[in-house]
Design a protein around this motif. Structure first.
Motif, PDB file in Angstrom:
ATOM      1  N   ARG A 157      80.197  53.146 -22.301  1.00 26.56           N
ATOM      2  CA  ARG A 157      79.174  53.555 -23.261  1.00 26.56           C
ATOM      3  C   ARG A 157      79.413  54.985 -23.720  1.00 26.56           C
ATOM      4  NH1 ARG A 157      75.689  52.217 -27.174  1.00 26.56           N
ATOM      5  NH2 ARG A 157      73.817  53.491 -27.170  1.00 26.56           N
ATOM      6  N   PHE A 172      68.908  48.668 -15.048  1.00 29.06           N
ATOM      7  CA  PHE A 172      70.295  48.253 -14.881  1.00 29.06           C
ATOM      8  C   PHE A 172      71.101  49.272 -14.108  1.00 29.06           C
ATOM      9  CE2 PHE A 172      71.702  51.146 -18.035  1.00 29.06           C
ATOM     10  CZ  PHE A 172      73.072  51.200 -17.926  1.00 29.06           C
ATOM     11  N   HIS A 176      75.057  44.000 -18.882  1.00 27.02           N
ATOM     12  CA  HIS A 176      76.433  43.976 -19.356  1.00 27.02           C
ATOM     13  C   HIS A 176      76.914  42.557 -19.298  1.00 27.02           C
ATOM     14  CE1 HIS A 176      80.512  45.021 -19.937  1.00 27.02           C
ATOM     15  NE2 HIS A 176      80.881  44.667 -18.749  1.00 27.02           N
ATOM     16  N   ASN A 177      77.297  42.051 -20.395  1.00 24.09           N
ATOM     17  CA  ASN A 177      77.637  40.643 -20.410  1.00 24.09           C
ATOM     18  C   ASN A 177      79.017  40.460 -20.996  1.00 24.09           C
ATOM     19  OD1 ASN A 177      77.857  37.900 -20.962  1.00 24.09           O
ATOM     20  ND2 ASN A 177      75.645  37.719 -20.972  1.00 24.09           N
ATOM     21  N   PHE A 178      79.839  39.924 -20.177  1.00 29.03           N
ATOM     22  CA  PHE A 178      81.235  39.752 -20.556  1.00 29.03           C
ATOM     23  C   PHE A 178      81.374  38.898 -21.801  1.00 29.03           C
ATOM     24  CE2 PHE A 178      85.594  39.501 -20.124  1.00 29.03           C
ATOM     25  CZ  PHE A 178      86.027  38.193 -20.111  1.00 29.03           C
ATOM     26  N   TRP A 179      80.662  37.787 -21.821  1.00 23.07           N
ATOM     27  CA  TRP A 179      80.819  36.888 -22.958  1.00 23.07           C
ATOM     28  C   TRP A 179      80.311  37.509 -24.241  1.00 23.07           C
ATOM     29  CZ3 TRP A 179      84.068  33.195 -22.705  1.00 23.07           C
ATOM     30  CH2 TRP A 179      84.313  32.577 -21.477  1.00 23.07           C
ATOM     31  N   ALA A 190      84.776  41.002 -14.976  1.00 21.47           N
ATOM     32  CA  ALA A 190      85.493  41.816 -15.950  1.00 21.47           C
ATOM     33  C   ALA A 190      85.296  43.282 -15.625  1.00 21.47           C
ATOM     34  CB  ALA A 190      85.042  41.512 -17.379  1.00 21.47           C
ATOM     35  N   PHE A 221      69.061  32.638 -22.143  1.00 20.93           N
ATOM     36  CA  PHE A 221      69.313  31.249 -22.497  1.00 20.93           C
ATOM     37  C   PHE A 221      69.232  30.328 -21.300  1.00 20.93           C
ATOM     38  CE2 PHE A 221      70.509  28.134 -25.404  1.00 20.93           C
ATOM     39  CZ  PHE A 221      71.344  27.243 -24.763  1.00 20.93           C
ATOM     40  N   THR A 269      74.406  32.560 -17.778  1.00 25.05           N
ATOM     41  CA  THR A 269      74.417  33.601 -18.791  1.00 25.05           C
ATOM     42  C   THR A 269      73.417  34.682 -18.425  1.00 25.05           C
ATOM     43  OG1 THR A 269      74.877  31.918 -20.418  1.00 25.05           O
ATOM     44  CG2 THR A 269      74.146  34.036 -21.229  1.00 25.05           C
ATOM     45  N   GLY A 270      73.727  35.864 -18.735  1.00 24.85           N
ATOM     46  CA  GLY A 270      72.772  36.918 -18.461  1.00 24.85           C
ATOM     47  C   GLY A 270      73.181  37.746 -17.270  1.00 24.85           C
ATOM     48  N   ARG A 271      74.070  37.254 -16.487  1.00 23.45           N
ATOM     49  CA  ARG A 271      74.521  38.095 -15.392  1.00 23.45           C
ATOM     50  C   ARG A 271      75.896  38.623 -15.742  1.00 23.45           C
ATOM     51  NH1 ARG A 271      74.102  35.754  -9.927  1.00 23.45           N
ATOM     52  NH2 ARG A 271      73.495  37.875  -9.540  1.00 23.45           N
ATOM     53  N   ALA A 272      76.231  39.681 -15.088  1.00 24.95           N
ATOM     54  CA  ALA A 272      77.547  40.234 -15.349  1.00 24.95           C
ATOM     55  C   ALA A 272      78.602  39.262 -14.858  1.00 24.95           C
ATOM     56  CB  ALA A 272      77.682  41.574 -14.640  1.00 24.95           C
ATOM     57  N   TRP A 273      79.563  39.034 -15.667  1.00 22.77           N
ATOM     58  CA  TRP A 273      80.570  38.062 -15.291  1.00 22.77           C
ATOM     59  C   TRP A 273      81.861  38.699 -14.845  1.00 22.77           C
ATOM     60  CZ3 TRP A 273      81.709  32.691 -17.358  1.00 22.77           C
ATOM     61  CH2 TRP A 273      80.607  31.873 -17.127  1.00 22.77           C
ATOM     62  N   PHE A 315      69.837  34.703 -26.233  1.00 18.94           N
ATOM     63  CA  PHE A 315      71.009  34.365 -25.437  1.00 18.94           C
ATOM     64  C   PHE A 315      70.999  35.017 -24.071  1.00 18.94           C
ATOM     65  CE2 PHE A 315      73.091  31.444 -27.877  1.00 18.94           C
ATOM     66  CZ  PHE A 315      73.061  31.789 -29.196  1.00 18.94           C
ATOM     67  N   GLU A 316      70.357  36.152 -23.987  1.00 15.43           N
ATOM     68  CA  GLU A 316      70.262  36.739 -22.649  1.00 15.43           C
ATOM     69  C   GLU A 316      69.460  35.862 -21.719  1.00 15.43           C
ATOM     70  OE1 GLU A 316      68.562  40.570 -22.654  1.00 15.43           O
ATOM     71  OE2 GLU A 316      70.245  41.452 -23.729  1.00 15.43           O
ATOM     72  N   ARG A 338      80.595  50.736 -16.680  1.00 19.18           N
ATOM     73  CA  ARG A 338      79.780  50.367 -17.829  1.00 19.18           C
ATOM     74  C   ARG A 338      79.281  51.581 -18.570  1.00 19.18           C
ATOM     75  NH1 ARG A 338      77.294  49.921 -21.394  1.00 19.18           N
ATOM     76  NH2 ARG A 338      75.253  49.065 -21.851  1.00 19.18           N
ATOM     77  N   ASP A 379      80.216  40.637 -25.003  1.00 17.74           N
ATOM     78  CA  ASP A 379      81.150  41.634 -25.506  1.00 17.74           C
ATOM     79  C   ASP A 379      82.350  40.971 -26.154  1.00 17.74           C
ATOM     80  OD1 ASP A 379      80.651  43.980 -22.786  1.00 17.74           O
ATOM     81  OD2 ASP A 379      79.507  43.517 -24.586  1.00 17.74           O
ATOM     82  N   PHE A 418      75.732  27.479 -18.861  1.00 20.63           N
ATOM     83  CA  PHE A 418      74.852  28.435 -19.520  1.00 20.63           C
ATOM     84  C   PHE A 418      73.849  29.040 -18.583  1.00 20.63           C
ATOM     85  CE2 PHE A 418      76.514  28.421 -23.472  1.00 20.63           C
ATOM     86  CZ  PHE A 418      76.557  27.198 -24.105  1.00 20.63           C
ATOM     87  N   GLY A 478      72.565  52.316 -23.866  1.00 24.11           N
ATOM     88  CA  GLY A 478      73.076  51.149 -24.548  1.00 24.11           C
ATOM     89  C   GLY A 478      72.341  49.910 -24.097  1.00 24.11           C
ATOM     90  N   HIS A 479      72.789  48.833 -24.563  1.00 29.64           N
ATOM     91  CA  HIS A 479      72.109  47.587 -24.257  1.00 29.64           C
ATOM     92  C   HIS A 479      72.123  47.346 -22.777  1.00 29.64           C
ATOM     93  CE1 HIS A 479      72.259  47.066 -28.444  1.00 29.64           C
ATOM     94  NE2 HIS A 479      73.556  47.022 -28.470  1.00 29.64           N
ATOM     95  N   TRP A 480      70.994  47.007 -22.301  1.00 25.01           N
ATOM     96  CA  TRP A 480      70.944  46.809 -20.863  1.00 25.01           C
ATOM     97  C   TRP A 480      71.442  45.426 -20.530  1.00 25.01           C
ATOM     98  CZ3 TRP A 480      66.599  43.581 -19.569  1.00 25.01           C
ATOM     99  CH2 TRP A 480      65.679  43.454 -20.580  1.00 25.01           C
TER     100      TRP A 480
END
Lengths: 792, 225
Positions: B64, B223, A503-506, B34, A146, B28-32, A143-144, B60, A508, B25, A499-501
């Protein structure tokens, strides 16, 4: 006497008959027998004549079995020479076997060998392969990435299909080649079916080349989505071909249909995945058939989607991916292993059968050779693939945080091997609409052979060549490897701390939703949650004991070797010794933890890293246990909670740290953090006490105890020395001895033990620390304890 | 009639919506976004980061930090680190955890946490020439190397002795290497690095050995960039 080949292998010229016979392979002897009575093998009532051959009775299952057996034997033979699999992909071998077989059949009968039936392929042979791929897909990474995967799969396939179709149409227009009767639509259809990439063979190569971790998931994910898209495109163009007129609106409708088919399939898959997960919640009484649910539900999703004319491949993939997480936690360890192995077996068999059929079908009269068409097809496949990957990568690199390098692009492009899907699809072409079907078949077979053999074999040397070209040529020092690995470990460790590298809003959000609702619903209660726990569940103490007994773990470098050093100078090493050293290091340095296991259709690759993890955990368990002891000593009272879990590997009366128990948000679950792995380490800590005694302690902790820990360590020593006297007598069980306890260990079940076991004794409030090994555990103790180690 | 001969249970209306969906989609994969407000550390002066660290990254890392902090007292102890399962199977796990804790202490607060992580920020080009007379940023090459050096050098005598090297080696290799082999590997390592003949690796020698190694890349975490 003409040998009656099994009906499943007949060409689809006789679909009705084939279908009728092939309801369930071998499961309808009555019907088959009834039909066969026409052939004159009517069974005579009366006593059976022993020794007489009643071949038609068992023909179908017999031949199927023979085919599969043959394929598996070929595999054994393949692996006999150990270097062969790394040079030649297995698919090559299978095709060769098929060719051989086809040659034999052809030579024996002078007619074309059997080819595959469409139903058999799409209903029986394809689902296991896709299921296997979907089940072992690392979801997070998928999914990262995707976006990239989707981009390559959809846009790339479209690009390839249309590009190849149009350019071939251009070629067909040249009348010199004699191809003018092939219409544009037919070319487009051909383009769509030939662009189905099957890079599994390449994935096998990946294990040996050092490849960007992203690449696994890209190639892997692309192949999955690719299959679905190809099938949809194929159906689309096929129906176009059969329509008289095509309006523009139909094209848009086709595109929209494409999305519907895909998304509809995904939805069905997810729905059934959840149902499967929910079902496994209740299966703890019938462990034996747990794997069956997994397979049944996935297959159900496939055929349900097919029933609605949606994409079965997407359905089964999404079902497997959904199911994976929850089912893994609900089923027993053995069921989980069974599922994994059975899945691999099924997919291996399917793939094998397909390739053998391919080889068999090549031989014979099914071909029409046309130099121009075939060679241009091949050329265009290569060109368009390379162009497509290159152009698409330039675009997608803008959006990616980790861009794809040239080496990656080369691997993706060159790794575009064609495989079973295009082969089957070409056989399914209705000959009425495609008068030149044989030409297509020939072209497809040539392309497949070329890609599988030539590209499959040469990709590894080429990549190594690329690698070598860019790295400098100087001989690395012995120490460099150490330093490099050291840095990699440190970096990985810090990454894990962070932590997981990414940061993905969805993600989370989904995780929160998941934890709050889904997990409660779908996962049986009283379950440990993370992969480390399951790893530790698998840590067999017997294995650990064996390792320790053979003195392998963290031996103390003897004082002799130390003094050696002090006395003499270090002598310079000869080059061969250097080589040896380097080789030793390369083989023995621990690997970095990969985020994804490399996917291999033919084996479960987890074992090596599990072994490594086990060794590291054993070594570190003292420091890990230290911390547990510290948190233990912080709180004294027993919990009043109704149902405290204890993980299997804990000795019977170990207390879990209070903090974890108190934090139950749900009454019956240990640990709740959104990083659900965090509580797992506690289960890591507690080996069986006897094994703990036997294992040698990590030398680090003895030699240089860190200042902060010094006090604890000494206490442990003192405590355990006091308790040492009592340890000889395992039968004095519930004595709250100071240092050691001798819990009676029941035969382990895979699953957690409930709290009832915990409350067996120890009315006293003081929690006992898990017994720890002390350096002074002598030979005598070890001997004494060995025969008492009965639990397993 | 529209859908190429297949019966289509879905209406055409749905198609437009569904057609748009997959495009989303791609992101996806980028910070959105929030970007959550940074709770009580809002005025924390993280001076060892240059100003180019973004607010969202600090947020972030703070989240953590809090998720690791089980005791909810604003500091992390060693146990909190050891609960990270991937760290449990990292051969150098203990050393890495210790690197977070300053000398002799058991708890590390967020500032200390970030301070250690600051070593792993990638070196940006524009920083190299910027601040010559200020204190060296924590993520300079020299400081990164110093961090690594400290992981080896437990007794803090500014030298990696053969013993310390052996310990680290032993942690990093499997069970199939005998002590003698390991000893000779350690000897060889020291020999390659040692220049002043004291059979130990000082920091300067350490730096020299690694001058060809791309430390900036190996000790940078993306990151944080």
């Amino acid at each position: 006497m003409r040998r009656d080949l099994p009906p499943l292998l007949y060409d689809s010229q006789a679909p009705a008959r084939a279908r009728g016979r092939l309801c369930r392979a071998g499961a309808a002897p009555g019907a088959a027998r009834g039909e066969r009575s026409a052939a004159g093998s009517r069974r005579r009532p009366g006593p059976a004549r022993h020794g007489a051959l009643d071949y038609p009775h068992v023909q179908i299952p017999f031949e199927i079995t023979l085919w599969i057996l043959l394929a598996s034997l070929a595999k054994i033979g393949f692996h006999l020479y150990h270097k062969l699999p790394s040079i030649v992909p297995e698919s090559c071998l299978l095709i060769l076997v098929g060719l051989l077989l086809g040659g034999i059949i052809f030579g024996a009968e002078e007619k074309s060998p059997p080819v595959m039936n469409s139903d058999v392929f799409f209903l029986y042979l394809l689902p296991p392969i896709v299921l296997d791929a979907g089940y072992f897909m690392p979801t997070r990474l998928f999914f990262e990435n995707f976006g990239t995967i989707f981009w390559y799969a959809v846009v790339g396939t479209l690009w390839n299909a249309i590009g190849i179709g149009i350019s071939l149409y251009g070629i067909c227009q040249i009348s010199a080649f004699g191809l003018t009767d092939i219409t544009l639509l037919q070319n487009l259809l051909f383009g769509s079916l030939i662009s189905a990439v099957d890079p599994v063979a390449v994935l096998a190569v990946f294990e040996n080349i050092h490849v960007n971790e992203q690449l696994y998931i890209l190639v892997f994910g692309e192949s999955l989505l690719n299959d679905a898209i190809t099938v949809v495109l194929y159906n689309l163009f096929k129906s176009f071909c059969q329509m008289r007129t095509i309006k523009v609106i139909d094209i848009f409708a086709g595109i929209a249909n494409f999305f519907i088919v895909g998304i509809g399939g995904v939805l069905i898959g997810i729905l059934l995945g959840f149902v499967a997960a929910f079902t496994t919640r209740f299966t703890h009484k019938i462990r034996v058939i747990e794997p069956l649910f997994v397979f049944l539900y996935s297959y159900l999703s496939y055929i349900t989607a097919e029933m609605f004319h949606l994409s079965g491949i997407m359905a089964i993939t999404s079902c497997a991916m959904t199911m994976n997480k929850y089912v893994e936690e609900n089923v027993s360890q053995k069921s989980y292993t069974t599922i994994k192995y059975f899945m691999k077996m099924l997919s291996s068999v399917s793939e094998t059968l397909i390739f053998i059929f391919m080889g068999v079908s090549t031989v014979g009269k099914n071909h029409e050779w046309n130099w121009a068409f075939v060679s241009f097809t091949l050329l265009f496949c290569l060109i368009w693939r390379a162009l497509g990957v290159f152009v698409l990568t330039q675009i997608i690199n803008v959006f990616r945080t980790i861009p794809l390098t040239f080496k990656d692009q080369f691997i993706i492009a060159y790794g575009g091997l064609r495989g079973a899907i295009c082969f089957s699809l070409v056989f399914l072409l209705p000959p009425a609409v495609f008068p030149r079907k044989k030409l297509f078949i020939t072209a497809v077979i040539v392309v497949i052979f070329f890609t599988v053999f030539i590209q499959g074999i040469t990709i590894r040397p080429l990549v190594e060549f690329l690698d070598v070209k860019r790295s400098n040529k100087k001989q690395p020092a012995v120490s460099e490897e150490i330093y490099n690995r050291f840095f990699d470990h440190v970096k990985t460790g810090i990454e894990d701390v962070c932590g997981h590298w990414g940061h993905n809003f969805w993600r989370d959000k989904f995780k929160k939703f998941d934890n709050k609702y889904l997990r409660r619903l779908l996962i049986r209660e009283n379950q440990p949650k993370s992969s480390i726990v399951s790893l530790y569940k698998k840590l067999e103490i017997k294995h650990a004991i064996e390792m320790a007994e053979s003195g392998m773990i963290s031996k103390v470098p003897s004082s002799v070797s130390l003094s050696d050093y002090h006395e003499g100078k270090i002598k310079p090493l000869s080059p061969t010794e250097m080589e040896n050293m380097r080789e030793i290091l390369t083989k023995n340095l621990y690997q970095i933890r990969h985020r994804t296991m490399s996917y291999n259709r033919h084996s479960l690759a987890a074992d090596a890293s599990e072994k490594q993890a086990k060794e590291i955990l054993i070594r570190r368990r003292h420091s890990l246990r230290e911390s547990l002891r510290k948190t233990n000593s912080l709180s004294r009272e027993r919990p009043a909670a109704a149902n405290t879990k204890r993980f299997l590997s804990l000795p019977k009366n170990t207390k879990l740290p209070e903090k974890l128990r108190v934090r139950n948000k749900t009454s019956s679950r240990v640990g709740d953090s959104s990083d659900s792995d965090l509580d797992a380490a506690t289960t890591v800590l507690n080996l069986r006490p006897r094994a703990g005694k036997i294992l040698r302690e990590q030398r680090l902790r003895q030699q240089r105890p860190l200042p902060e820990f010094r006090v604890e360590w000494k206490n442990e020593v003192d405590g355990s020395q006091d308790g040492r006297g009592e340890q000889q007598d395992p039968s004095t069980l519930p004595q709250p001895s100071i240092g050691f306890r001798q819990p009676l260990l029941t035969r382990p079940r895979f699953g957690t033990l409930s709290r009832e076991d915990l409350t067996a004794d120890h009315g006293s409030a003081r929690p006992m620390p898990p017994p720890r090994l002390v350096r002074q555990a002598s030979q005598g103790d070890r001997q004494r304890n060995k025969p008492e180690n009965q639990p397993y | 009639m529209m859908f190429c001969g297949t019966e289509d249970p879905f209406g055409q209306l749905g198609t437009a919506v569904l057609a748009v969906l997959p495009l989303s989609f791609l992101c996806t994969g980028r910070a959105w976004g929030a970007e959550k407000p940074l709770a009580r550390h809002a005025n924390l002066s993280l001076s060892f980061f240059s100003s180019s660290v973004s607010h969202s990254q600090i947020t972030r890392l703070y989240s953590r930090f809090t998720s690791l902090d089980k005791g909810e007292n604003g500091t992390l102890s060693r146990e909190d680190f050891q609960r990270i399962p991937e760290l449990a199977i990292n051969p150098l796990g203990d050393r890495i955890i210790n690197a977070f804790f300053p000398e002799g202490e058991d708890q590390v607060n967020f500032r200390g946490f970030m301070r250690t992580l600051a070593h792993f920020r990638p070196i940006e080009d524009n920083e190299k020439s910027k601040d010559q007379n200020g204190p060296e940023p924590l993520n300079s090459r020299s400081n990164k190397l110093h961090f690594a050096f400290r992981l080896y050098d437990l007794d803090k005598d500014d030298k990696i002795s053969r013993d310390e090297l052996l310990q680290v080696l032993r942690m990093m290799v499997g069970v199939n290497i005998s002590d003698e082999q390991l000893g000779s590997i350690a000897d060889r390592t020291i020999q390659e690095a040692d220049q002043d003949g004291d059979s130990a690796i000082s920091f300067a020698e350490f730096v020299k050995v690694l001058e060809k190694v791309d430390v900036e890349q190996k000790m940078s975490i993306r990151f944080l960039h």
